[in-house]
Scaffold this motif. Structure first.
Motif, PDB file in Angstrom:
ATOM      1  N   ILE A  36       0.833  -1.206   0.000  1.00 45.49           N
ATOM      2  CA  ILE A  36       0.000   0.000   0.000  1.00 45.49           C
ATOM      3  C   ILE A  36       0.865   1.253   0.000  1.00 45.49           C
ATOM      4  O   ILE A  36       0.578   2.226  -0.704  1.00 45.49           O
ATOM      5  CB  ILE A  36      -0.952  -0.018   1.213  1.00 45.49           C
ATOM      6  N   VAL A  37       1.949   1.241   0.772  1.00 44.15           N
ATOM      7  CA  VAL A  37       2.832   2.407   0.835  1.00 44.15           C
ATOM      8  C   VAL A  37       3.520   2.650  -0.504  1.00 44.15           C
ATOM      9  O   VAL A  37       3.731   3.809  -0.909  1.00 44.15           O
ATOM     10  CB  VAL A  37       3.878   2.216   1.955  1.00 44.15           C
ATOM     11  N   ALA A  38       3.823   1.584  -1.232  1.00 41.81           N
ATOM     12  CA  ALA A  38       4.581   1.718  -2.472  1.00 41.81           C
ATOM     13  C   ALA A  38       3.700   1.953  -3.699  1.00 41.81           C
ATOM     14  O   ALA A  38       4.216   2.360  -4.752  1.00 41.81           O
ATOM     15  CB  ALA A  38       5.442   0.465  -2.694  1.00 41.81           C
ATOM     16  N   ASP A  39       2.409   1.704  -3.607  1.00 41.85           N
ATOM     17  CA  ASP A  39       1.540   1.755  -4.781  1.00 41.85           C
ATOM     18  C   ASP A  39       0.806   3.096  -4.841  1.00 41.85           C
ATOM     19  O   ASP A  39       0.089   3.473  -3.907  1.00 41.85           O
ATOM     20  CB  ASP A  39       0.520   0.614  -4.724  1.00 41.85           C
ATOM     21  N   ASP A  40       0.953   3.822  -5.963  1.00 40.74           N
ATOM     22  CA  ASP A  40       0.290   5.118  -6.125  1.00 40.74           C
ATOM     23  C   ASP A  40      -1.234   4.994  -6.170  1.00 40.74           C
ATOM     24  O   ASP A  40      -1.946   5.946  -5.857  1.00 40.74           O
ATOM     25  CB  ASP A  40       0.776   5.803  -7.403  1.00 40.74           C
ATOM     26  N   TYR A  41      -1.734   3.844  -6.577  1.00 45.57           N
ATOM     27  CA  TYR A  41      -3.179   3.651  -6.641  1.00 45.57           C
ATOM     28  C   TYR A  41      -3.796   3.787  -5.256  1.00 45.57           C
ATOM     29  O   TYR A  41      -4.819   4.463  -5.074  1.00 45.57           O
ATOM     30  CB  TYR A  41      -3.496   2.274  -7.223  1.00 45.57           C
TER      31      TYR A  41
END
Length: 280
Positions: free
Chosen positions: A51-56
């Motif tokens: 979640i932290v790494a995904d821009d979505y």
């Protein structure tokens, strides 16, 4: 010893209804998931890292709190004056108007939201009325937009702001306003220097309630926003019931709770520091 024994049932109920589900959700968020093996009982922080790494996910959470913030501001702008006007009304008009304000709380959120969906359609009353008045040439897109979600949520949540400010206004002596007017203060000065500081606790408590409910709202964003306008609650719902990725859905829920608590506590501290004398 006796007070602790008397509070034991309440503490047990608090633990069963709140703490146990929270702990179970957090533990579920630490599990891994694969589409072939399902939920794997492996303790890891991979879901949080994803979640932290995904821009979505960044976009979804940003949209969630942007909508919640706008709804909170609109509820304060409309709810605080509404509560003040209700307080100054005389019977029986006060009771009648208060019933009109609080009446929507007696109706299901889903029913109210479906009503807004009918109003917002291209052939709905809002667009048809604006076109009949010549204000627009083509229907405005309210459905599946943030604007539509904000309007519907504001209608759903503004009674909570009215109730909170109403409770604060009960402590305000009307003679204080009359005294300020007799000393030469104008109506705007009375509102800014006398009334507003006194109702700040009510606005703050109402804002906390509205923001928390708006950020975690599901039915209204799901109906008005649809599948293409995701917020945190609808994202968690999809992860749980559509993709069956329960650990990721639990992670979204945990992060939503943490962010809600951080934002609410932070804003609470700032307002209390600014209006310290009012809260003492």
């Amino acid at each position: 010893m006796v007070p602790y024994l008397l509070s034991a049932p309440g503490l047990a109920l608090f633990a069963v209804l709140l703490l146990v589900p929270l702990v179970m959700t957090f533990l579920l968020s630490l599990n891994s998931f694969s589409f072939y093996g399902g939920i794997e009982n492996v303790w890891q922080l991979g879901n949080y890292a994803d979640i932290v790494a995904d821009d979505y996910f960044h976009e979804v959470f940003l949209r969630t709190f942007r909508i919640a913030a706008v709804v909170t501001i609109l509820c304060a702008v409309f709810g605080a004056p509404e509560a003040y006007i209700l307080r100054r009304m005389k019977s029986p008009w006060r009771g009648l108007c208060l019933l009109i304000v609080l009446g929507p709380l007696l109706i299901s959120v889903v029913s109210r939201t479906l009503g807004w969906a009918l109003l917002f359609g291209s052939t709905g009353l809002v667009n048809q009325g604006l076109m009949a008045l010549g204000l627009i040439a083509t229907p405005i897109e309210f459905m599946y937009t943030e604007t539509g979600v904000v309007i519907a949520l504001t209608h759903v949540l503004v009674p909570f702001m009215v109730l909170s400010v109403w409770a604060s206004l009960q402590r305000l002596d009307p003679q204080v306003e009359n005294a300020a007017l007799s000393l030469g203060a104008g109506p705007l000065t009375v509102m800014r220097r006398v009334v507003l500081p006194q109702i700040v606790p009510g606005i703050l408590s109402g804002s906390i309630i509205v923001f928390a409910l708006a950020a975690s709202a599901f039915a209204t964003p799901a109906i008005i926003g649809g599948r293409r306008l995701k917020v945190a609650a609808t994202l968690a719902y999809d992860e749980f019931l559509n993709t069956l990725n329960w650990p990721l859905g639990a992670t979204v829920a945990v992060l939503l709770l943490i962010a809600n608590v951080v934002i609410i506590v932070g804003c609470n501290r700032l307002v209390e520091r600014r209006y310290k004398q009012v809260f003492e």
